[in-house]
Design a protein around this motif. Structure first.
Motif, PDB file in Angstrom:
ATOM      1  N   GLY A 193       5.133 -23.770   8.552  1.00  0.00           N
ATOM      2  CA  GLY A 193       6.052 -22.708   8.938  1.00  0.00           C
ATOM      3  C   GLY A 193       6.034 -21.545   7.975  1.00  0.00           C
ATOM      4  O   GLY A 193       5.239 -21.485   7.037  1.00  0.00           O
ATOM      5  N   VAL A 194       6.958 -20.589   8.193  1.00  0.00           N
ATOM      6  CA  VAL A 194       6.979 -19.366   7.391  1.00  0.00           C
ATOM      7  C   VAL A 194       7.338 -19.654   5.936  1.00  0.00           C
ATOM      8  O   VAL A 194       6.841 -18.993   5.024  1.00  0.00           O
ATOM      9  CB  VAL A 194       7.954 -18.332   8.000  1.00  0.00           C
ATOM     10  CG1 VAL A 194       9.400 -18.792   7.892  1.00  0.00           C
ATOM     11  CG2 VAL A 194       7.766 -16.976   7.353  1.00  0.00           C
ATOM     12  N   ALA A 195       8.180 -20.668   5.694  1.00  0.00           N
ATOM     13  CA  ALA A 195       8.555 -20.991   4.315  1.00  0.00           C
ATOM     14  C   ALA A 195       7.338 -21.444   3.511  1.00  0.00           C
ATOM     15  O   ALA A 195       7.138 -21.005   2.371  1.00  0.00           O
ATOM     16  CB  ALA A 195       9.629 -22.083   4.308  1.00  0.00           C
TER      17      ALA A 195
ATOM     18  N   ALA B 276      -1.563  -5.543   1.674  1.00  0.00           N
ATOM     19  CA  ALA B 276      -1.007  -6.659   2.444  1.00  0.00           C
ATOM     20  C   ALA B 276      -0.618  -6.225   3.861  1.00  0.00           C
ATOM     21  O   ALA B 276      -0.862  -6.938   4.833  1.00  0.00           O
ATOM     22  CB  ALA B 276       0.208  -7.239   1.722  1.00  0.00           C
ATOM     23  N   LEU B 277      -0.016  -5.026   3.972  1.00  0.00           N
ATOM     24  CA  LEU B 277       0.339  -4.506   5.283  1.00  0.00           C
ATOM     25  C   LEU B 277      -0.907  -4.318   6.147  1.00  0.00           C
ATOM     26  O   LEU B 277      -0.908  -4.604   7.344  1.00  0.00           O
ATOM     27  CB  LEU B 277       1.074  -3.175   5.137  1.00  0.00           C
ATOM     28  CG  LEU B 277       2.514  -3.231   4.607  1.00  0.00           C
ATOM     29  CD1 LEU B 277       2.984  -1.843   4.202  1.00  0.00           C
ATOM     30  CD2 LEU B 277       3.446  -3.826   5.650  1.00  0.00           C
ATOM     31  N   THR B 278      -1.970  -3.830   5.532  1.00  0.00           N
ATOM     32  CA  THR B 278      -3.223  -3.608   6.247  1.00  0.00           C
ATOM     33  C   THR B 278      -3.860  -4.926   6.634  1.00  0.00           C
ATOM     34  O   THR B 278      -4.294  -5.127   7.782  1.00  0.00           O
ATOM     35  CB  THR B 278      -4.194  -2.792   5.376  1.00  0.00           C
ATOM     36  OG1 THR B 278      -3.560  -1.575   4.974  1.00  0.00           O
ATOM     37  CG2 THR B 278      -5.469  -2.450   6.131  1.00  0.00           C
TER      38      THR B 278
ATOM     39  N   ASP C   8       5.091 -15.268  11.857  1.00  0.00           N
ATOM     40  CA  ASP C   8       5.312 -15.704  10.474  1.00  0.00           C
ATOM     41  C   ASP C   8       4.366 -15.080   9.461  1.00  0.00           C
ATOM     42  O   ASP C   8       4.741 -14.893   8.305  1.00  0.00           O
ATOM     43  CB  ASP C   8       5.194 -17.231  10.399  1.00  0.00           C
ATOM     44  CG  ASP C   8       6.282 -17.946  11.188  1.00  0.00           C
ATOM     45  OD1 ASP C   8       7.273 -17.269  11.551  1.00  0.00           O
ATOM     46  OD2 ASP C   8       6.147 -19.150  11.430  1.00  0.00           O
ATOM     47  N   LEU C   9       3.122 -14.757   9.875  1.00  0.00           N
ATOM     48  CA  LEU C   9       2.142 -14.307   8.904  1.00  0.00           C
ATOM     49  C   LEU C   9       2.500 -12.974   8.242  1.00  0.00           C
ATOM     50  O   LEU C   9       2.439 -12.854   7.014  1.00  0.00           O
ATOM     51  CB  LEU C   9       0.758 -14.239   9.559  1.00  0.00           C
ATOM     52  CG  LEU C   9      -0.440 -14.324   8.612  1.00  0.00           C
ATOM     53  CD1 LEU C   9      -0.368 -15.568   7.737  1.00  0.00           C
ATOM     54  CD2 LEU C   9      -1.740 -14.321   9.406  1.00  0.00           C
ATOM     55  N   PRO C  10       2.884 -11.916   8.989  1.00  0.00           N
ATOM     56  CA  PRO C  10       3.262 -10.665   8.311  1.00  0.00           C
ATOM     57  C   PRO C  10       4.491 -10.828   7.430  1.00  0.00           C
ATOM     58  O   PRO C  10       4.575 -10.212   6.361  1.00  0.00           O
ATOM     59  CB  PRO C  10       3.529  -9.695   9.468  1.00  0.00           C
ATOM     60  CG  PRO C  10       3.732 -10.544  10.660  1.00  0.00           C
ATOM     61  CD  PRO C  10       2.910 -11.769  10.451  1.00  0.00           C
ATOM     62  N   ILE C  11       5.439 -11.673   7.865  1.00  0.00           N
ATOM     63  CA  ILE C  11       6.623 -11.917   7.031  1.00  0.00           C
ATOM     64  C   ILE C  11       6.198 -12.564   5.716  1.00  0.00           C
ATOM     65  O   ILE C  11       6.666 -12.174   4.636  1.00  0.00           O
ATOM     66  CB  ILE C  11       7.624 -12.830   7.768  1.00  0.00           C
ATOM     67  CG1 ILE C  11       8.150 -12.147   9.033  1.00  0.00           C
ATOM     68  CG2 ILE C  11       8.788 -13.214   6.853  1.00  0.00           C
ATOM     69  CD1 ILE C  11       9.013 -13.033   9.905  1.00  0.00           C
TER      70      ILE C  11
ATOM     71  N   VAL D  62       3.806  -9.749   3.575  1.00  0.00           N
ATOM     72  CA  VAL D  62       4.534  -8.573   3.087  1.00  0.00           C
ATOM     73  C   VAL D  62       5.771  -8.985   2.287  1.00  0.00           C
ATOM     74  O   VAL D  62       6.032  -8.455   1.201  1.00  0.00           O
ATOM     75  CB  VAL D  62       4.929  -7.655   4.267  1.00  0.00           C
ATOM     76  CG1 VAL D  62       5.716  -6.451   3.760  1.00  0.00           C
ATOM     77  CG2 VAL D  62       3.685  -7.199   5.015  1.00  0.00           C
ATOM     78  N   GLY D  63       6.518  -9.958   2.808  1.00  0.00           N
ATOM     79  CA  GLY D  63       7.696 -10.424   2.082  1.00  0.00           C
ATOM     80  C   GLY D  63       7.329 -11.039   0.755  1.00  0.00           C
ATOM     81  O   GLY D  63       7.982 -10.783  -0.268  1.00  0.00           O
ATOM     82  N   GLY D  64       6.264 -11.832   0.755  1.00  0.00           N
ATOM     83  CA  GLY D  64       5.833 -12.477  -0.483  1.00  0.00           C
ATOM     84  C   GLY D  64       5.427 -11.481  -1.549  1.00  0.00           C
ATOM     85  O   GLY D  64       5.844 -11.578  -2.709  1.00  0.00           O
ATOM     86  N   VAL D  65       4.610 -10.474  -1.175  1.00  0.00           N
ATOM     87  CA  VAL D  65       4.155  -9.480  -2.157  1.00  0.00           C
ATOM     88  C   VAL D  65       5.328  -8.638  -2.662  1.00  0.00           C
ATOM     89  O   VAL D  65       5.384  -8.273  -3.848  1.00  0.00           O
ATOM     90  CB  VAL D  65       3.049  -8.585  -1.560  1.00  0.00           C
ATOM     91  CG1 VAL D  65       2.650  -7.484  -2.548  1.00  0.00           C
ATOM     92  CG2 VAL D  65       1.825  -9.416  -1.207  1.00  0.00           C
ATOM     93  N   SER D  66       6.277  -8.325  -1.789  1.00  0.00           N
ATOM     94  CA  SER D  66       7.447  -7.542  -2.214  1.00  0.00           C
ATOM     95  C   SER D  66       8.284  -8.318  -3.234  1.00  0.00           C
ATOM     96  O   SER D  66       8.741  -7.753  -4.235  1.00  0.00           O
ATOM     97  CB  SER D  66       8.305  -7.181  -0.999  1.00  0.00           C
ATOM     98  OG  SER D  66       7.580  -6.395  -0.087  1.00  0.00           O
ATOM     99  N   VAL D  67       8.490  -9.608  -2.979  1.00  0.00           N
ATOM    100  CA  VAL D  67       9.222 -10.452  -3.928  1.00  0.00           C
ATOM    101  C   VAL D  67       8.495 -10.482  -5.271  1.00  0.00           C
ATOM    102  O   VAL D  67       9.104 -10.358  -6.343  1.00  0.00           O
ATOM    103  CB  VAL D  67       9.380 -11.881  -3.376  1.00  0.00           C
ATOM    104  CG1 VAL D  67       9.878 -12.833  -4.455  1.00  0.00           C
ATOM    105  CG2 VAL D  67      10.334 -11.892  -2.195  1.00  0.00           C
ATOM    106  N   ILE D  68       7.192 -10.615  -5.208  1.00  0.00           N
ATOM    107  CA  ILE D  68       6.385 -10.689  -6.431  1.00  0.00           C
ATOM    108  C   ILE D  68       6.511  -9.411  -7.248  1.00  0.00           C
ATOM    109  O   ILE D  68       6.689  -9.454  -8.464  1.00  0.00           O
ATOM    110  CB  ILE D  68       4.906 -10.947  -6.059  1.00  0.00           C
ATOM    111  CG1 ILE D  68       4.750 -12.361  -5.500  1.00  0.00           C
ATOM    112  CG2 ILE D  68       3.986 -10.761  -7.268  1.00  0.00           C
ATOM    113  CD1 ILE D  68       3.513 -12.546  -4.659  1.00  0.00           C
TER     114      ILE D  68
END
Length: 446
Positions: free
Chosen positions: A12-14, A62-64, A226-229, A232-238
């Motif tokens: 899953g996304v987590a 990551a967005l690309t 789930d993949l874009p979340i 993009v979410g992962g890199v932003s958190v990082i």
């Protein structure tokens, strides 16, 4: 006939976001401040700005990358993307380089630095055998099933954030805050333009690994959502974590002193928590790096599996086999085994430099592929589109081209030699592809 086995879609996304964060937050956040503030001549300003600039470049990448990953949600990641965008040769070369160089080099580098930190507890002299032992343990765990490997990733991602949070909180609480954060930009006699290039190359290693989640798209429950979340979410958190913890470092120790420390996180912990703090953070670093190493074994083995399943890799029939837990056991052993060989060098920086250059040529081709797909398949269904097109993809492409040029021509003799060696190994893949293709065509005729 033996019934064909397929990879289970149970991630899953987590787990996917944990894979992004887990692969990326490994060793760079703990060790790169030394290289950064050495490059700036002990000045903090441009070093802090470079974390933001490089983070934004990574988010653009990551967005690309996400648009291609969603359009082609196949296990194998970039191999599948490049094969479909360009041709099978480009896809094979990407998989060849990832399987032989990138993933094993990253796995071995992380295992080496994990073993070095363990030396604080068991003494020096055991780095190489311990690093090999760490890789073997991860191989065994991943052979128990993708759910086990994914669960390890989630657990270790949570665990690794604990020491980071403690450093950030208590760094601000107990640090003096008297050290400059954003000025001066660079030391006397240094060119900000030249230094920024050096900083971006160093920091990009700290962001390395976010593409790995694309390799497990075939095992995700809902990759389109789930993949874009996750990416993009992962890199932003990082990016947020990196920026804040580097302020915390400077809150406690000035940049001029961080430039002299090989393990700045441990040094900050000693200042904040006392003697025991250094060892506590060392345990945190070991957990962090172990989780990153697991992530690269998990995603890297799927690249080898994807090539083998299509008959596009030597010994493909064996590498494509799934065990009773329905994971590609021989592909896991291959990628981890090559990592064990590289770990014999015991050289963290050499291995990471090799890994970064070997991957960025194909990253850049993937970014360009977004624009090519928009032109070649304008009517294709896109459940996710890169925002601010074509500005964001252009930023990603320019970043990739800059990394390649910098590593080849601007980062010193060792970097040039490693880069040329990487290119040679990539070119060796051409005759390998020819042999494998002939064998595959012959089987089809039969």
């Amino acid at each position: 006939m033996e019934q064909k086995k397929e990879l289970k879609r149970n991630l899953g996304v987590a787990t996917a976001m944990a894979l992004v964060v887990g692969c990326v937050i490994g060793s760079g956040v703990f060790f790169k401040p030394q290289a950064i503030y050495t490059a700036t001549g002990g000045a903090p300003g441009l070093g802090m700005i470079a974390w933001v600039i490089t983070g934004l470049a990574s988010i653009a990448a990551a967005l690309t990358f996400a648009e291609v990953a969603i359009m082609i949600p196949k296990t194998g990641g970039m191999v599948a993307y490049l094969e479909e965008i360009y041709n099978p040769v480009v896809g094979f070369l990407a998989g060849w380089v990832q399987t032989i160089l990138f993933y094993p080099a990253m796995i071995s580098a992380l295992a080496v630095v994990c073993a070095q930190q363990a030396g604080l507890f068991i003494g020096d002299g055991f780095t190489v055998p311990l690093a090999i032992g760490i890789i073997i343990l991860i191989i065994l765990l991943n052979n128990l099933g993708s759910k086990v490997g994914g669960s390890i990733q989630v657990i270790f991602t949570v665990c690794k954030l604990i020491p980071l949070v403690l450093l950030m909180v208590f760094g601000f609480v107990k640090g003096s805050g008297a050290n400059p954060i954003f000025s001066p930009m660079v030391g006397d006699g240094l060119s900000p333009a030249v230094v920024l290039g050096q900083l971006m190359v160093a920091i990009l290693f700290a962001f390395e690994g976010w593409t790995g989640v694309g390799a497990i798209a075939g095992e995700m429950k809902n990759p389109s959502r789930d993949l874009p979340i996750a990416i993009v979410g992962g890199v932003s958190v990082i990016m947020g974590v990196y920026f804040i913890i580097n302020i915390a470092y400077l809150w406690v120790i000035p940049a001029s002193e961080l430039a002299t420390l090989t393990a700045p996180a441990s040094a900050v912990a000693l200042k904040v928590f006392g003697d025991i703090g250094g060892k506590i953070i060392s345990v945190g670093i070991m957990i962090s790096v172990f989780g990153a190493c697991n992530g690269f074994v998990l995603s890297g083995s799927r690249v080898a599996y994807s090539l083998a399943a299509e008959g596009n890799f030597p010994f493909g029939r064996n590498l494509a086999k799934l065990n009773n837990a329905q994971v590609p056991t021989n592909s896991i052993i291959l990628v981890g085994g090559i990592g064990c060989i590289y770990a014999i060098s015991g050289q963290f920086n050499l291995l990471t430099d090799l890994a970064v250059f070997s991957s960025w040529t194909f990253y850049t081709l993937t970014f360009i592929g977004v624009m090519k797909l928009r032109k070649d398949r304008p009517d294709a269904v896109r459940t996710y589109k890169v925002p601010l097109y074509p500005i964001v993809p252009i930023i990603a492409v320019v970043s990739g081209v800059y990394v390649i040029i910098n590593q080849l021509f601007m980062s010193g003799l060792q970097s040039t030699v490693l880069s040329v060696g990487s290119i040679i190994i990539m070119l060796v893949g051409l005759p390998v592809y020819t042999v494998v293709k002939k064998k595959k065509d012959k089987k089809k005729l039969q």
